[in-house]
Design a protein around this motif. Structure first.
Motif, PDB file in Angstrom:
ATOM      1  N   SER A  18       0.808  -1.221   0.000  1.00 35.78           N
ATOM      2  CA  SER A  18       0.000   0.000   0.000  1.00 35.78           C
ATOM      3  C   SER A  18       0.841   1.271   0.000  1.00 35.78           C
ATOM      4  CB  SER A  18      -0.944   0.008   1.205  1.00 35.78           C
ATOM      5  OG  SER A  18      -0.204  -0.050   2.410  1.00 35.78           O
ATOM      6  N   TRP A  71      -2.073   3.301   0.173  1.00 35.65           N
ATOM      7  CA  TRP A  71      -2.793   3.327  -1.104  1.00 35.65           C
ATOM      8  C   TRP A  71      -3.013   4.766  -1.569  1.00 35.65           C
ATOM      9  CZ3 TRP A  71      -2.329  -1.396  -2.702  1.00 35.65           C
ATOM     10  CH2 TRP A  71      -2.506  -2.478  -1.834  1.00 35.65           C
ATOM     11  N   LEU A  79      -5.204  -0.704 -10.089  1.00 34.78           N
ATOM     12  CA  LEU A  79      -5.617   0.088  -8.932  1.00 34.78           C
ATOM     13  C   LEU A  79      -5.481   1.552  -9.322  1.00 34.78           C
ATOM     14  CD1 LEU A  79      -3.681  -1.811  -6.103  1.00 34.78           C
ATOM     15  CD2 LEU A  79      -6.096  -2.071  -6.711  1.00 34.78           C
ATOM     16  N   ILE A 119      -8.595   4.309  -3.383  1.00 37.32           N
ATOM     17  CA  ILE A 119      -8.093   2.937  -3.391  1.00 37.32           C
ATOM     18  C   ILE A 119      -8.118   2.376  -1.973  1.00 37.32           C
ATOM     19  CG2 ILE A 119      -6.117   1.455  -3.916  1.00 37.32           C
ATOM     20  CD1 ILE A 119      -5.233   3.557  -5.972  1.00 37.32           C
ATOM     21  N   MET A 124      -9.873  -1.078  -0.594  1.00 31.20           N
ATOM     22  CA  MET A 124      -9.055  -2.164  -0.064  1.00 31.20           C
ATOM     23  C   MET A 124      -9.468  -2.583   1.342  1.00 31.20           C
ATOM     24  SD  MET A 124      -7.153  -3.193  -2.417  1.00 31.20           S
ATOM     25  CE  MET A 124      -6.307  -4.359  -1.387  1.00 31.20           C
TER      26      MET A 124
END
Length: 294
Positions: free
Chosen positions: A141, A150, A176, A184, A188
């Motif tokens: 991430s 992310w 992604l 994102i 997730m």
């Protein structure tokens, strides 16, 4: 433009790097020997100048593994992708050709994208009927110590495997991308790692059944937690803590007669994926010379 090329061939009965070329921003390191001296595998380390992939970098390299050879492509650390300057996108492309009775193992550390980074990678493998492939592809991430989870703009990874040059065997893409409705990180749901492991060919046959069984055991434990009896128990006991699984894996076969296996993973920690890979790939030590991800 091509920034690198590696050729592995048999010389004196041993797998040998007979050609190795690279230019900025790519660099290859080829140690004289890694691990057991009786092992035939050659190891190639891929790295970039500056310790990462800079915005706008374009890396393209080719691998050719000759008949009966064993080759390992890995990294010295995670592949860092630095923040994007404007709308520039960094890219990396690998094209590999694996000859008969040969093995190519792609076992890198994960990709780690910095905030606002934009990165695409594509790996194309051209196999023959009795060649073998191990391929690990994973992304984290970001830089947790900097509060980045992310936080990149775009990550795209494509892995295509063809048999006998042009027959599609395995086509896969992970994308992604930051969206206007949800981030994102929101999509997730707390997971910090996405990983994929592909096993193909006769040299991977001994490991495939074990990996599938281990994944089945992992998920059976998760399903037991979600069984009706378990759910009823949690409802009756207000102190019973409901936790999201920290590690989820699935496995499936592909190719004619199920000769290939792909394992997909989402996990809450990078270390849990390292542990999974070390355990599942341990039996490959005699082929590769050392324990992967040790």
């Amino acid at each position: 433009m091509e920034t690198g090329r590696v050729v592995v061939e048999k010389v004196g009965g041993k797998s040998t790097v007979t050609s190795c070329y690279s230019k900025y921003p790519l660099k290859f390191i080829v140690p004289n020997k890694v691990g057991n001296s009786k092992c035939d595998a050659v190891w190639i380390y891929s790295l970039t100048y500056g310790g990462g992939i800079v915005s706008g970098d374009s890396i393209s390299f080719k691998f050719n593994v000759g008949y009966g050879c064993y080759a390992v492509l890995t990294t010295q650390a995670s592949t860092k992708v630095y923040k994007s300057m404007g709308s520039k996108c960094s890219e990396q492309v690998l094209e590999a050709r694996v000859s008969g009775d040969a093995l190519l193992a792609i076992i890198p550390d994960p990709v780690t994208c910095f905030s606002t980074a934009r990165y695409t990678q594509k790996q194309v493998f051209r196999m023959v009927g009795d060649s073998s492939l191990l391929m690990v592809d994973w992304v984290t991430s970001g830089r947790h110590e900097s509060g980045e989870k992310w936080d990149f703009d775009m990550y795209k990874s494509t892995n295509n495997i063809f048999i006998e040059d042009d027959e599609p065997l395995f086509l896969d893409t992970v994308l992604l991308e930051k969206g206007s409705i949800s981030s994102i990180a929101e999509r997730m749901q707390g997971y910090q790692v996405i990983a994929m492991v592909v096993f193909w060919g006769p040299k991977m046959k001994h490991i495939q059944n074990k990996v599938q069984e281990d994944v089945r055991k992992i998920m059976t434990e998760q399903l037991q937690f979600s069984s009706p009896a378990s759910v009823h128990k949690r409802k009756r006991n207000p102190d019973y803590c409901i936790n999201q699984p920290n590690f989820i894996a699935s496995s499936s076969v592909f190719g004619s007669e199920g000769k290939g296996v792909v394992v997909r993973i989402v996990a809450a920690t990078t270390e849990s994926v390292y542990q999974f890979l070390r355990h599942q790939l341990a039996s490959l030590e005699p082929l590769l010379g050392v324990l992967p991800y040790n």
